[in-house]
Scaffold this motif. Structure first.
Motif, PDB file in Angstrom:
ATOM      1  N   THR A 169       0.944  -1.034  -0.098  1.00  0.00           N
ATOM      2  CA  THR A 169       0.210  -0.109  -0.006  1.00  0.00           C
ATOM      3  C   THR A 169       0.902   1.203   0.084  1.00  0.00           C
ATOM      4  O   THR A 169       1.999   1.125   0.682  1.00  0.00           O
ATOM      5  CB  THR A 169      -1.124  -0.079   1.070  1.00  0.00           C
ATOM      6  OG1 THR A 169      -1.934   1.069   0.944  1.00  0.00           O
ATOM      7  CG2 THR A 169      -0.228  -0.029   2.572  1.00  0.00           C
ATOM      8  N   ILE A 170       0.550   2.367  -0.901  1.00  0.00           N
ATOM      9  CA  ILE A 170       1.408   3.349  -1.070  1.00  0.00           C
ATOM     10  C   ILE A 170       0.732   4.613  -0.707  1.00  0.00           C
ATOM     11  O   ILE A 170      -0.319   4.976  -0.943  1.00  0.00           O
ATOM     12  CB  ILE A 170       1.827   3.366  -2.719  1.00  0.00           C
ATOM     13  CG1 ILE A 170       2.525   1.888  -3.086  1.00  0.00           C
ATOM     14  CG2 ILE A 170       2.779   4.477  -2.885  1.00  0.00           C
ATOM     15  CD1 ILE A 170       2.713   1.918  -4.568  1.00  0.00           C
ATOM     16  N   ARG A 171       1.627   5.636  -0.068  1.00  0.00           N
ATOM     17  CA  ARG A 171       1.223   6.802   0.335  1.00  0.00           C
ATOM     18  C   ARG A 171       2.399   7.785  -0.046  1.00  0.00           C
ATOM     19  O   ARG A 171       3.644   7.546  -0.170  1.00  0.00           O
ATOM     20  CB  ARG A 171       1.111   7.009   1.968  1.00  0.00           C
ATOM     21  CG  ARG A 171      -0.139   5.732   2.515  1.00  0.00           C
ATOM     22  CD  ARG A 171      -1.434   6.354   1.931  1.00  0.00           C
ATOM     23  NE  ARG A 171      -2.577   5.683   2.478  1.00  0.00           N
ATOM     24  CZ  ARG A 171      -2.904   4.360   2.416  1.00  0.00           C
ATOM     25  NH1 ARG A 171      -2.354   3.759   1.142  1.00  0.00           N
ATOM     26  NH2 ARG A 171      -4.188   3.790   2.777  1.00  0.00           N
ATOM     27  N   THR A 172       1.844   9.292  -0.340  1.00  0.00           N
ATOM     28  CA  THR A 172       2.850  10.142  -0.733  1.00  0.00           C
ATOM     29  C   THR A 172       3.357  10.463   0.626  1.00  0.00           C
ATOM     30  O   THR A 172       2.921  10.555   1.596  1.00  0.00           O
ATOM     31  CB  THR A 172       2.134  11.433  -1.341  1.00  0.00           C
ATOM     32  OG1 THR A 172       1.512  11.957  -0.093  1.00  0.00           O
ATOM     33  CG2 THR A 172       1.191  11.099  -2.310  1.00  0.00           C
ATOM     34  N   ALA A 173       4.712  11.249   0.613  1.00  0.00           N
ATOM     35  CA  ALA A 173       5.581  11.702   1.612  1.00  0.00           C
ATOM     36  C   ALA A 173       4.656  12.824   2.436  1.00  0.00           C
ATOM     37  O   ALA A 173       4.820  12.468   3.754  1.00  0.00           O
ATOM     38  CB  ALA A 173       6.830  12.312   0.952  1.00  0.00           C
ATOM     39  N   ASN A 174       4.019  13.528   1.865  1.00  0.00           N
ATOM     40  CA  ASN A 174       3.170  14.678   2.537  1.00  0.00           C
ATOM     41  C   ASN A 174       2.089  13.852   3.326  1.00  0.00           C
ATOM     42  O   ASN A 174       1.862  14.030   4.448  1.00  0.00           O
ATOM     43  CB  ASN A 174       2.545  15.658   1.392  1.00  0.00           C
ATOM     44  CG  ASN A 174       3.298  16.385   1.017  1.00  0.00           C
ATOM     45  OD1 ASN A 174       4.617  16.451   1.578  1.00  0.00           O
ATOM     46  ND2 ASN A 174       3.053  17.016  -0.072  1.00  0.00           N
ATOM     47  N   THR A 175       1.424  12.830   2.710  1.00  0.00           N
ATOM     48  CA  THR A 175       0.374  12.150   3.513  1.00  0.00           C
ATOM     49  C   THR A 175       0.810  11.358   4.704  1.00  0.00           C
ATOM     50  O   THR A 175       0.458  11.602   5.910  1.00  0.00           O
ATOM     51  CB  THR A 175      -0.417  11.250   2.583  1.00  0.00           C
ATOM     52  OG1 THR A 175      -1.093  11.802   1.608  1.00  0.00           O
ATOM     53  CG2 THR A 175      -1.305  10.225   3.577  1.00  0.00           C
ATOM     54  N   VAL A 176       2.177  10.858   4.721  1.00  0.00           N
ATOM     55  CA  VAL A 176       2.519   9.943   5.696  1.00  0.00           C
ATOM     56  C   VAL A 176       3.004  11.170   6.816  1.00  0.00           C
ATOM     57  O   VAL A 176       2.901  10.824   7.852  1.00  0.00           O
ATOM     58  CB  VAL A 176       3.928   9.370   5.361  1.00  0.00           C
ATOM     59  CG1 VAL A 176       4.774   8.724   6.446  1.00  0.00           C
ATOM     60  CG2 VAL A 176       3.587   8.165   4.316  1.00  0.00           C
ATOM     61  N   ARG A 177       3.673  12.204   6.412  1.00  0.00           N
ATOM     62  CA  ARG A 177       4.149  13.249   7.356  1.00  0.00           C
ATOM     63  C   ARG A 177       2.959  13.787   8.296  1.00  0.00           C
ATOM     64  O   ARG A 177       2.850  14.018   9.410  1.00  0.00           O
ATOM     65  CB  ARG A 177       4.804  14.265   6.713  1.00  0.00           C
ATOM     66  CG  ARG A 177       6.199  13.783   6.235  1.00  0.00           C
ATOM     67  CD  ARG A 177       6.816  15.056   5.707  1.00  0.00           C
ATOM     68  NE  ARG A 177       8.326  14.593   5.298  1.00  0.00           N
ATOM     69  CZ  ARG A 177       9.043  14.967   4.290  1.00  0.00           C
ATOM     70  NH1 ARG A 177       8.478  15.696   3.532  1.00  0.00           N
ATOM     71  NH2 ARG A 177      10.330  14.213   4.402  1.00  0.00           N
ATOM     72  N   LYS A 178       1.819  14.128   7.516  1.00  0.00           N
ATOM     73  CA  LYS A 178       0.557  14.362   8.061  1.00  0.00           C
ATOM     74  C   LYS A 178       0.017  13.550   9.159  1.00  0.00           C
ATOM     75  O   LYS A 178      -0.217  13.869  10.258  1.00  0.00           O
ATOM     76  CB  LYS A 178      -0.385  14.823   6.921  1.00  0.00           C
ATOM     77  CG  LYS A 178      -1.604  15.437   7.279  1.00  0.00           C
ATOM     78  CD  LYS A 178      -1.657  16.867   7.439  1.00  0.00           C
ATOM     79  CE  LYS A 178      -2.896  17.404   8.026  1.00  0.00           C
ATOM     80  NZ  LYS A 178      -2.876  18.816   8.405  1.00  0.00           N
ATOM     81  N   ILE A 179       0.008  12.188   8.598  1.00  0.00           N
ATOM     82  CA  ILE A 179      -0.715  11.258   9.677  1.00  0.00           C
ATOM     83  C   ILE A 179       0.335  11.289  10.905  1.00  0.00           C
ATOM     84  O   ILE A 179      -0.391  11.028  11.876  1.00  0.00           O
ATOM     85  CB  ILE A 179      -0.545   9.895   9.048  1.00  0.00           C
ATOM     86  CG1 ILE A 179      -1.548   9.858   7.776  1.00  0.00           C
ATOM     87  CG2 ILE A 179      -0.893   8.751   9.612  1.00  0.00           C
ATOM     88  CD1 ILE A 179      -1.368   8.745   6.584  1.00  0.00           C
ATOM     89  N   VAL A 180       1.477  11.032  10.661  1.00  0.00           N
ATOM     90  CA  VAL A 180       2.513  11.041  11.963  1.00  0.00           C
ATOM     91  C   VAL A 180       2.142  12.131  12.842  1.00  0.00           C
ATOM     92  O   VAL A 180       2.378  12.159  14.197  1.00  0.00           O
ATOM     93  CB  VAL A 180       3.964  10.982  11.443  1.00  0.00           C
ATOM     94  CG1 VAL A 180       4.842  11.553  12.543  1.00  0.00           C
ATOM     95  CG2 VAL A 180       4.129   9.333  11.376  1.00  0.00           C
TER      96      VAL A 180
END
Length: 182
Positions: A169-180
């Motif tokens: 499953t793939i997420r963008t860098a921005n999405t991952v940073r936002k989630i964290v």
């Protein structure tokens, strides 16, 4: 009493061009009904942040997958990771990943257990020099590629192929940073 652990559940392939429809408000409610605390969702792509006392990822994934099947009638693979582990992954990002360069598209690939990076590598192979870069760390792969030449990369078509796409499953860098940060 120990504080509950923050987890992130990433649903694979939901709400993509009208397929696998899962409304986020209903998903949030369903997570709460499983007994998870402080549930938040982000974007429509199936990112759920929640708290649980449970520490078995496999069991968490199974419970969530079963709930999605029962509530929404969908067989959706779910990747579960602790917020702490995801922070650790981000701290090990290579210099070239997730910077301000708009020509480059930065993604984080999560490998669904029990699949390993070695198996994915055997299947896909070397990235295409000059157009994409990859670096693996734990159960994730940092992957950056040229926006305009993405069709020429080796990893783009293969990550979407039938025998591999279900394992990632793939997420963008921005999405991952936002989630964290949530």
């Amino acid at each position: 009493m120990e504080e509950a652990t923050r987890y992130i559940a990433l649903l694979r392939g939901v709400n993509i061009s009208g397929k696998n429809k899962v409304p986020m408000a209903e998903l949030k409610k369903a997570f709460e009904e499983l007994g998870f605390g402080a549930v938040k969702t982000y974007l429509n792509s199936g990112n759920v942040i929640f708290s649980s006392d449970e520490d078995n990822m496999g069991s968490l994934s199974n419970r969530i997958e079963t709930m999605i099947k029962e509530q929404f009638g969908l067989d959706i693979p779910v990747f579960v990771i602790s917020k702490e582990a995801l922070e650790d992954i981000l701290q090990h990002a290579p210099d070239w990943w997730g910077d301000e360069n708009k020509e480059i598209y930065d993604n984080l690939i999560f490998i669904m257990p029990p699949t390993t990076f070695a198996e994915i590598w055997d299947e896909i192979g070397e990235p295409r020099e000059g157009l994409e870069k990859i670096k693996n760390y734990r159960e994730a792969v940092f992957w950056s590629f040229s926006r305009k030449d993405y069709q020429k990369t080796y990893w783009w078509p293969k990550t979407a192929s039938a025998n591999i796409s279900g394992k990632l499953t793939i997420r963008t860098a921005n999405t991952v940073r936002k989630i964290v940060g949530m």
